[in-house]
Scaffold this motif. Sequence first.
Motif, mmCIF file in Angstrom:
data_model
loop_
_atom_site.group_PDB
_atom_site.id
_atom_site.type_symbol
_atom_site.label_atom_id
_atom_site.label_comp_id
_atom_site.label_asym_id
_atom_site.label_seq_id
_atom_site.Cartn_x
_atom_site.Cartn_y
_atom_site.Cartn_z
ATOM 1 N N LEU A 274 0.677 -1.277 -0.037
ATOM 2 C CA LEU A 274 0.096 -0.078 0.195
ATOM 3 C C LEU A 274 0.848 1.265 -0.017
ATOM 4 O O LEU A 274 0.699 2.212 -0.682
ATOM 5 C CB LEU A 274 -1.085 -0.218 1.169
ATOM 6 C CG LEU A 274 -2.048 1.194 1.329
ATOM 7 C CD1 LEU A 274 -2.869 1.167 0.106
ATOM 8 C CD2 LEU A 274 -2.622 0.966 2.675
ATOM 9 N N GLU A 275 1.753 1.357 0.732
ATOM 10 C CA GLU A 275 3.007 2.312 0.853
ATOM 11 C C GLU A 275 3.547 2.551 -0.666
ATOM 12 O O GLU A 275 3.571 3.544 -0.984
ATOM 13 C CB GLU A 275 3.927 2.254 1.821
ATOM 14 C CG GLU A 275 3.476 2.396 3.298
ATOM 15 C CD GLU A 275 4.402 2.111 4.286
ATOM 16 O OE1 GLU A 275 5.328 1.264 4.157
ATOM 17 O OE2 GLU A 275 4.150 2.675 5.747
ATOM 18 N N ARG A 276 3.766 1.569 -1.100
ATOM 19 C CA ARG A 276 4.380 1.682 -2.527
ATOM 20 C C ARG A 276 3.457 2.427 -3.552
ATOM 21 O O ARG A 276 3.905 3.117 -4.518
ATOM 22 C CB ARG A 276 4.993 0.196 -2.993
ATOM 23 C CG ARG A 276 6.365 0.022 -2.482
ATOM 24 C CD ARG A 276 6.964 -1.151 -3.310
ATOM 25 N NE ARG A 276 6.285 -2.788 -2.846
ATOM 26 C CZ ARG A 276 6.402 -3.261 -1.860
ATOM 27 N NH1 ARG A 276 7.561 -2.939 -0.911
ATOM 28 N NH2 ARG A 276 5.779 -4.419 -1.586
ATOM 29 N N SER A 277 2.249 1.828 -3.431
ATOM 30 C CA SER A 277 1.120 2.340 -4.325
ATOM 31 C C SER A 277 0.821 3.898 -4.103
ATOM 32 O O SER A 277 0.858 4.372 -5.127
ATOM 33 C CB SER A 277 0.106 1.354 -4.083
ATOM 34 O OG SER A 277 0.146 0.067 -4.480
ATOM 35 N N VAL A 278 0.739 4.194 -2.739
ATOM 36 C CA VAL A 278 0.721 5.512 -2.550
ATOM 37 C C VAL A 278 1.909 6.380 -3.229
ATOM 38 O O VAL A 278 1.527 7.389 -3.595
ATOM 39 C CB VAL A 278 0.318 5.725 -1.085
ATOM 40 C CG1 VAL A 278 0.449 7.231 -0.597
ATOM 41 C CG2 VAL A 278 -0.991 5.238 -0.473
ATOM 42 N N GLN A 279 2.985 5.839 -2.897
ATOM 43 C CA GLN A 279 4.153 6.520 -3.512
ATOM 44 C C GLN A 279 4.183 6.749 -4.894
ATOM 45 O O GLN A 279 4.487 7.983 -5.526
ATOM 46 C CB GLN A 279 5.322 5.988 -2.969
ATOM 47 C CG GLN A 279 6.578 6.690 -3.185
ATOM 48 C CD GLN A 279 6.580 8.182 -2.478
ATOM 49 O OE1 GLN A 279 6.275 8.370 -1.458
ATOM 50 N NE2 GLN A 279 7.160 9.081 -3.429
ATOM 51 N N ASP A 280 3.790 5.577 -5.533
ATOM 52 C CA ASP A 280 3.761 5.721 -6.965
ATOM 53 C C ASP A 280 2.822 6.938 -7.283
ATOM 54 O O ASP A 280 2.924 7.505 -8.371
ATOM 55 C CB ASP A 280 3.254 4.310 -7.452
ATOM 56 C CG ASP A 280 4.292 3.301 -7.605
ATOM 57 O OD1 ASP A 280 5.388 3.826 -7.195
ATOM 58 O OD2 ASP A 280 3.984 2.020 -7.611
ATOM 59 N N LEU A 281 1.346 6.943 -6.623
ATOM 60 C CA LEU A 281 0.510 8.066 -6.999
ATOM 61 C C LEU A 281 0.844 9.200 -6.737
ATOM 62 O O LEU A 281 0.762 10.023 -7.637
ATOM 63 C CB LEU A 281 -0.793 7.540 -6.387
ATOM 64 C CG LEU A 281 -1.604 6.271 -6.752
ATOM 65 C CD1 LEU A 281 -2.683 6.143 -5.659
ATOM 66 C CD2 LEU A 281 -2.162 6.531 -8.077
ATOM 67 N N VAL A 282 1.844 9.530 -5.737
ATOM 68 C CA VAL A 282 2.274 10.767 -5.292
ATOM 69 C C VAL A 282 3.319 11.168 -6.422
ATOM 70 O O VAL A 282 3.180 12.238 -6.823
ATOM 71 C CB VAL A 282 2.902 10.925 -4.099
ATOM 72 C CG1 VAL A 282 3.659 12.131 -3.778
ATOM 73 C CG2 VAL A 282 1.765 10.608 -2.799
ATOM 74 N N SER A 283 4.127 10.033 -6.917
ATOM 75 C CA SER A 283 5.036 10.574 -7.730
ATOM 76 C C SER A 283 4.490 10.762 -9.458
ATOM 77 O O SER A 283 4.679 11.768 -9.852
ATOM 78 C CB SER A 283 5.838 9.345 -8.307
ATOM 79 O OG SER A 283 6.663 8.830 -6.999
#
Length: 85
Positions: free
Chosen positions: A60-69
């Motif tokens: 989930l943290e990776r997915s959120v970071q991808d969305l932020v990027s």
Amino acid sequence: RHFPRAVEADMSNQGEGPQSTADLTAFVQNLLTQMQSRFQQMSDSIITRIDEMGERIDDLERSVQDLVSQAEEGDGEDKGAVSKQ
């Protein structure tokens, strides 16, 4: 003598009353061994679930970071398009 219901039930299933303190001791030791085994199984299950939850949180943290990027990249493109006009 008064024995706990579980002890009385186990002894009555055997068709005999308590023969000695040794019989009661053996029964209690067996019961404690079974309880220890069950607690170990529960502990292992809980640890496995915690590990799985940790992996899901990492995903989930990776997915959120991808969305932020992606959002930051999109903002940069939008600003470039506005300044060209």
